[in-house]
Design an enzyme around this catalytic site. Structure first.
Site, PDB file in Angstrom:
ATOM      1  N   GLY A  18     -20.849   2.776  -1.282  1.00 34.83           N
ATOM      2  CA  GLY A  18     -19.998   1.578  -0.728  1.00 34.83           C
ATOM      3  C   GLY A  18     -19.891   2.115   0.770  1.00 34.83           C
ATOM      4  N   ASN A  20     -20.839   0.915   3.388  1.00 35.74           N
ATOM      5  CA  ASN A  20     -21.293  -0.273   4.377  1.00 35.74           C
ATOM      6  C   ASN A  20     -20.230  -1.011   4.830  1.00 35.74           C
ATOM      7  OD1 ASN A  20     -21.362  -1.165   1.371  1.00 35.74           O
ATOM      8  ND2 ASN A  20     -21.851  -3.116   2.279  1.00 35.74           N
ATOM      9  N   GLY A  22     -15.519  -1.732   4.435  1.00 34.68           N
ATOM     10  CA  GLY A  22     -13.925  -1.027   4.130  1.00 34.68           C
ATOM     11  C   GLY A  22     -13.986   0.265   4.389  1.00 34.68           C
ATOM     12  N   SER A 146      -6.729   5.336  -7.846  1.00 34.87           N
ATOM     13  CA  SER A 146      -5.847   4.149  -7.641  1.00 34.87           C
ATOM     14  C   SER A 146      -4.635   4.528  -8.556  1.00 34.87           C
ATOM     15  CB  SER A 146      -6.480   2.808  -8.307  1.00 34.87           C
ATOM     16  OG  SER A 146      -5.333   1.871  -8.481  1.00 34.87           O
ATOM     17  N   TYR A 172      -9.998  -2.432 -14.745  1.00 29.90           N
ATOM     18  CA  TYR A 172     -10.294  -1.899 -13.649  1.00 29.90           C
ATOM     19  C   TYR A 172      -9.019  -0.619 -13.649  1.00 29.90           C
ATOM     20  CZ  TYR A 172      -9.320  -0.743  -8.623  1.00 29.90           C
ATOM     21  OH  TYR A 172      -9.332   0.007  -7.625  1.00 29.90           O
TER      22      TYR A 172
END
Length: 248
Positions: A18, A20, A22, A146, A172
């Site tokens: 990821g 790419n 944020g 998280s 999640y």
């Protein structure tokens, strides 16, 4: 963003899922700025090309490359690792950053989409790259966690082989819990090696993972993607994080 580290003068080979957008993009920029060889692994070749151009222009580091990776497909994970291996490079830093929040469906192999992407895809990627990391030791694995990982009281295994239910938040949370369990298990298995495994929670970041995250910067909530990447970069480069440290 300035990261002070004694390792900055030594080129490391890094893979950021990821990378790419944020926090992943800011992490890739930080690693590239230190002179590292950075691979960003993501689904979209177009988004990756734009990100790579931006990273190269921002850091002056040309050693930034793209690896196609769809974490919702175990076959794609295997192809990604095969492509990385074709470079005949060591792997010093693996950042399992990518994730989805409220997508619904199943993976290519029929697993629940959120859990299959956030956890199962990263599990296989890490497992297949573990030998590379061991050969390149000292090396590091970093999991993006998280605080929602602390909410599940258990895991309903039946939900993991079905389409995402209405209560996607539960899946999640379970996916992030599983990443913490993987962190603990790997840290124990690699206890006598020079491969360290850590989990970090960047906080509430003004990212694009949900509409609320995208709107947060206009509401004055959360932290920037650059600030959100700081803990990942510190964990990836600081000598202080050569032992297991879980921040969540």
């Amino acid at each position: 963003m300035e990261i002070n580290t004694k390792r900055a003068e030594i080129m490391q080979v890094c893979l950021v899922t990821g990378g790419n957008s944020g926090v992943g993009l800011m992490t890739a920029i930080g690693l590239a700025r230190l002179g590292n060889h950075v691979f960003i692994a993501c689904r979209s070749a177009n988004k990756a090309a734009k990100a790579i151009d931006y990273i190269r222009q921002t850091t002056g580091n040309e050693n930034v490359e793209f690896l196609p990776l769809d974490l919702a497909s175990l076959d794609s994970v295997r192809k990604c690792v095969k492509l990385f291996n074709s470079y005949n490079l060591p792997l010093n830093i693996l950042v399992n950053n990518a994730g989805i929040f409220n997508n619904r469906g199943t993976t290519k192999e029929g697993f629940e989409l959120i859990w299959g992407t956030n956890y199962l895809g990263h599990f296989l990627l890490t497992y297949l790259l573990l030998e590379n990391l061991q050969k390149a030791a000292p090396s590091r694995i970093i999991m993006l966690a998280s605080d929602l990982a602390l909410s599940p009281s258990g895991i309903d295994w039946n939900l993991l082989v079905k389409r995402t239910p209405l209560n996607f938040l539960k899946l999640y949370a379970v996916s992030k819990l599983c990443l913490l369990l993987l962190t603990r298990e790997l840290s124990q298995r690699l206890n006598n090696s020079q491969v360290t495994v850590n989990a970090i929670h960047p906080g509430f970041v003004q990212s694009n993972i949900t509409i609320w995250h995208r709107l947060s910067k206009y509401l004055g909530l959360g932290i920037s993607s650059e600030a959100g990447a700081y803990s990942t970069l510190f964990c990836a480069t600081s000598l202080d994080y050569q032992i297991l440290v879980e921040n969540f």
